[in-house]
Design an enzyme around this catalytic site. Sequence first.
Site, PDB file in Angstrom:
ATOM      1  N   CYS A  89       3.790   2.960   4.950  1.00 47.21           N
ATOM      2  CA  CYS A  89       3.396   4.367   4.910  1.00 47.21           C
ATOM      3  C   CYS A  89       1.890   4.458   5.140  1.00 47.21           C
ATOM      4  O   CYS A  89       1.105   3.850   4.408  1.00 47.21           O
ATOM      5  CB  CYS A  89       3.761   4.983   3.558  1.00 47.21           C
ATOM      6  SG  CYS A  89       3.248   6.703   3.389  1.00 47.21           S
ATOM      7  N   VAL A  90       1.524   5.202   6.181  1.00 53.54           N
ATOM      8  CA  VAL A  90       0.115   5.447   6.485  1.00 53.54           C
ATOM      9  C   VAL A  90      -0.079   6.962   6.434  1.00 53.54           C
ATOM     10  O   VAL A  90       0.584   7.694   7.179  1.00 53.54           O
ATOM     11  CB  VAL A  90      -0.272   4.899   7.880  1.00 53.54           C
ATOM     12  CG1 VAL A  90      -1.766   5.067   8.122  1.00 53.54           C
ATOM     13  CG2 VAL A  90       0.143   3.433   8.019  1.00 53.54           C
ATOM     14  N   PHE A 150      -0.543  -2.692   8.175  1.00 53.19           N
ATOM     15  CA  PHE A 150      -1.100  -3.516   9.251  1.00 53.19           C
ATOM     16  C   PHE A 150      -0.485  -4.917   9.236  1.00 53.19           C
ATOM     17  O   PHE A 150      -0.266  -5.507  10.292  1.00 53.19           O
ATOM     18  CB  PHE A 150      -2.629  -3.606   9.109  1.00 53.19           C
ATOM     19  CG  PHE A 150      -3.294  -4.302  10.252  1.00 53.19           C
ATOM     20  CD1 PHE A 150      -3.543  -3.621  11.439  1.00 53.19           C
ATOM     21  CD2 PHE A 150      -3.673  -5.629  10.160  1.00 53.19           C
ATOM     22  CE1 PHE A 150      -4.159  -4.260  12.514  1.00 53.19           C
ATOM     23  CE2 PHE A 150      -4.282  -6.276  11.219  1.00 53.19           C
ATOM     24  CZ  PHE A 150      -4.522  -5.594  12.397  1.00 53.19           C
ATOM     25  N   TRP A 174       0.854  -1.189   0.000  1.00 55.26           N
ATOM     26  CA  TRP A 174       0.000   0.000   0.000  1.00 55.26           C
ATOM     27  C   TRP A 174       0.885   1.231   0.000  1.00 55.26           C
ATOM     28  O   TRP A 174       1.884   1.273   0.698  1.00 55.26           O
ATOM     29  CB  TRP A 174      -0.907  -0.011   1.236  1.00 55.26           C
ATOM     30  CG  TRP A 174      -2.014   0.982   1.161  1.00 55.26           C
ATOM     31  CD1 TRP A 174      -2.051   2.190   1.783  1.00 55.26           C
ATOM     32  CD2 TRP A 174      -3.213   0.863   0.414  1.00 55.26           C
ATOM     33  NE1 TRP A 174      -3.211   2.835   1.486  1.00 55.26           N
ATOM     34  CE2 TRP A 174      -3.962   2.042   0.631  1.00 55.26           C
ATOM     35  CE3 TRP A 174      -3.752  -0.120  -0.427  1.00 55.26           C
ATOM     36  CZ2 TRP A 174      -5.191   2.270   0.053  1.00 55.26           C
ATOM     37  CZ3 TRP A 174      -4.979   0.104  -0.998  1.00 55.26           C
ATOM     38  CH2 TRP A 174      -5.690   1.276  -0.766  1.00 55.26           C
ATOM     39  N   HIS A 180      -9.260   5.728  11.011  1.00 53.60           N
ATOM     40  CA  HIS A 180      -8.535   4.544  10.540  1.00 53.60           C
ATOM     41  C   HIS A 180      -7.028   4.711  10.732  1.00 53.60           C
ATOM     42  O   HIS A 180      -6.334   3.797  11.162  1.00 53.60           O
ATOM     43  CB  HIS A 180      -8.881   4.302   9.063  1.00 53.60           C
ATOM     44  CG  HIS A 180      -8.202   3.131   8.439  1.00 53.60           C
ATOM     45  ND1 HIS A 180      -8.604   1.841   8.680  1.00 53.60           N
ATOM     46  CD2 HIS A 180      -7.163   3.060   7.597  1.00 53.60           C
ATOM     47  CE1 HIS A 180      -7.832   1.016   8.003  1.00 53.60           C
ATOM     48  NE2 HIS A 180      -6.938   1.737   7.333  1.00 53.60           N
TER      49      HIS A 180
END
Length: 164
Positions: free
Chosen positions: A89-90, A66, A31, A97
């Site tokens: 990377c978020v 996650f 992601w 979230h």
Amino acid sequence: MATHLKNLSDFSETEVPSAAPYKFGIVVAEWNAGITNALYQGAYESLLEHGAAEQNIVTHQVPGSFELTSGADFLLKTGKFDAIICLGCVIQGETRHFDFICNAVANGLTNVALKYSKPVIFGVLTTDTQQQAVDRAGGKHGNKGIEGAVTAIKMAYLAETLKS
């Protein structure tokens, strides 16, 4: 110096031990691939630059940040690695979230490190914007992948030193 003006990945004032004796696992989230691939390149090249052999670096991808915890756990369960570097990377969105994922990953990676008594490096960007992520994945603030690699080397060295 203010953070917004500084390359945070500058290790010119730091002594980094040789990575030659160690085996590293790198777990990379798919992601935000543009960012995580840049982090991976920084980590991989830094390990090689510090003496790691290519055959002593094993890389696996997981769907998102996650899943980094499970990936690190799977690798350490094999008993083949001295340190694991987790890269993800978020980016903050409109919902909570972001908070749940960041907390779960940080706690999960800490728990895996403690479970195996091995370094598990938190190389996860937790940014407010895409631009902040770019700036920390090879942009004006350096590359957190490089920082993850240097941290893995130093922690593997520390673990080895304390065994003797």
